[in-house]
Design a protein around this motif. Structure first.
Motif, PDB file in Angstrom:
ATOM      1  N   PRO A 169      50.591 -20.538  18.152  1.00 30.87           N
ATOM      2  CA  PRO A 169      50.366 -20.989  19.532  1.00 30.87           C
ATOM      3  C   PRO A 169      49.477 -22.233  19.600  1.00 30.87           C
ATOM      4  O   PRO A 169      49.732 -23.130  20.412  1.00 30.87           O
ATOM      5  CB  PRO A 169      49.694 -19.777  20.198  1.00 30.87           C
ATOM      6  N   TRP A 203      45.980 -15.901  18.001  1.00 34.34           N
ATOM      7  CA  TRP A 203      46.287 -15.509  19.376  1.00 34.34           C
ATOM      8  C   TRP A 203      45.547 -14.239  19.782  1.00 34.34           C
ATOM      9  O   TRP A 203      45.031 -14.142  20.905  1.00 34.34           O
ATOM     10  CB  TRP A 203      47.795 -15.307  19.523  1.00 34.34           C
ATOM     11  N   TYR A 207      43.434 -13.985  23.236  1.00 35.29           N
ATOM     12  CA  TYR A 207      43.915 -13.203  24.372  1.00 35.29           C
ATOM     13  C   TYR A 207      42.963 -12.049  24.668  1.00 35.29           C
ATOM     14  O   TYR A 207      42.786 -11.657  25.828  1.00 35.29           O
ATOM     15  CB  TYR A 207      45.331 -12.683  24.121  1.00 35.29           C
ATOM     16  N   SER A 220      49.136 -18.682  26.146  1.00 35.95           N
ATOM     17  CA  SER A 220      49.942 -17.567  25.643  1.00 35.95           C
ATOM     18  C   SER A 220      51.407 -17.912  25.889  1.00 35.95           C
ATOM     19  O   SER A 220      51.826 -19.040  25.626  1.00 35.95           O
ATOM     20  CB  SER A 220      49.529 -16.253  26.298  1.00 35.95           C
ATOM     21  N   TYR A 221      52.167 -16.955  26.414  1.00 35.73           N
ATOM     22  CA  TYR A 221      53.607 -17.116  26.604  1.00 35.73           C
ATOM     23  C   TYR A 221      54.006 -16.711  28.018  1.00 35.73           C
ATOM     24  O   TYR A 221      53.358 -15.864  28.646  1.00 35.73           O
ATOM     25  CB  TYR A 221      54.369 -16.219  25.619  1.00 35.73           C
ATOM     26  N   SER A 224      54.166 -13.015  28.324  1.00 39.11           N
ATOM     27  CA  SER A 224      52.960 -12.184  28.272  1.00 39.11           C
ATOM     28  C   SER A 224      52.727 -11.464  29.593  1.00 39.11           C
ATOM     29  O   SER A 224      52.173 -10.355  29.621  1.00 39.11           O
ATOM     30  CB  SER A 224      51.737 -13.037  27.926  1.00 39.11           C
TER      31      SER A 224
END
Length: 335
Positions: A169, A203, A207, A220-221, A224
């Motif tokens: 990431p 990550w 997170y 993040s994504y 998520s």
């Protein structure tokens, strides 16, 4: 009598040794990142499902994140114990191939569902998503809607990022900025650094700090947010897509040259394309599956924001420039 007993004992030891060697040959060693092997990650269920069919033992070896994974493999070289490396992405495949440590997977006829029709003879996709800013809607009412807004926004509203030297990431974020700003990327990183609370090695650490309330934003994504909707029953944590587009990540696995000698490695790669693996991915790795699952995804995935534009720098370009771009990032972030 002594000689006869000695011969019998020697023979028995030889048989036991051969049996142990055969049993050892059934084992499969997979190098991956730590969130994959965590209790809540896909690793435990993937291990259970594959061991049911293979009659073998799967041994996971975990490191912080995907870039660290490749770094470790390079250090070990041809003496590595890894049969499979799971957790690289398209940004790393040229460097990985240049190491000479990977063998073709032989599954060229198996088509995935990943964007841009990605296919590679050495590395097999197993999931994908888009990098995004995740924000806490209870602490932040107006999240940035573009990279420009993130960079030039309120410096008191912090974001947690990951290190591109150790984390996929983190590497993805660095490439995202580079793709958008080119030669001006260093200047933009200097501006953005004022909003960065901390840069974590991987990550999981980043997170975790975010969910503990250390900052209102984290890299993040887009997917998520589905975790919080499904597992936490809350829409507090949301993903935003940027006006300029979001950077795509396709996660990959490959067998090492040592793993190519272990028939279980080829079996596992094939298994990764089946429901036994793909069904596990959406609600444990919180990514989109790369192949068909046995049932539709949870409705939460349909509610996720979809980028209007998908960004991805060619892997060859990344390989040629990664060191220089990391140096640029380091210089900008240290000012």
């Amino acid at each position: 009598m002594f000689i006869r007993n000695l011969l019998l004992t020697t023979g028995l030891l030889s048989v036991l040794s051969l049996g142990a060697s055969a049993a050892q040959a059934q084992d499969l060693t997979i190098y991956t990142y730590d969130s994959f092997t965590s209790d809540w990650g896909p690793g435990p269920k993937v291990k259970e499902n594959f061991e049911k069919s293979c009659g073998c033992t799967v041994n996971f070896v975990a490191v912080a994140d995907g870039v660290a994974l490749l770094n470790r493999l390079k250090l070990e070289g041809k003496s590595t114990k890894a049969d499979i490396v799971l957790g690289l992405d398209t940004n790393l495949i040229n460097d990985a191939k240049a190491s000479g440590l990977f063998a073709p997977h032989g599954l060229n006829d198996v088509k995935s569902n990943v964007p841009d029709n990605f296919q590679d003879e050495v590395f097999l996709p197993y999931d994908y998503s888009y990098f995004a800013v995740i924000y806490d809607s209870e602490k932040m009412k107006n999240p940035p809607k573009s990279m420009a807004e993130l960079i030039d926004g309120d410096a008191s509203q912090k974001i947690i990022l990951m290190d591109p030297r150790t984390s996929t990431p983190g590497l993805g974020m660095m490439l995202w900025v580079k793709d958008l700003y080119g030669d001006k990327a260093g200047e933009q990183w200097q501006k953005l650094s004022k909003r960065v609370l901390t840069v974590t090695p991987g990550w999981s650490e980043g997170y975790g700090l975010f969910t503990k309330g250390e900052a209102p934003m984290v890299l993040s994504y887009t997917t998520s947010a589905a975790y919080h909707m499904i597992s936490d029953k809350t829409e507090r944590y949301k993903a935003v897509t940027f006006e300029e587009g979001n950077y795509l990540q396709i996660e990959l696995a490959g067998q090492t040259i040592n793993g190519a000698k272990n028939p279980r490695a080829a079996e596992f790669l094939k298994f990764m394309t089946t429901a036994g693996f793909q069904d596990v991915i959406p609600q444990t790795n919180w990514m989109y599956p790369a192949y068909d699952t046995s049932a539709p995804l949870d409705a939460a995935f349909d509610a996720l924001p979809k980028p209007d534009k998908s960004l991805l720098i060619a892997s060859e370009t990344v390989a040629q420039n990664r060191k220089a771009w990391v140096d640029e990032w380091l210089k900008a972030m240290s000012r």
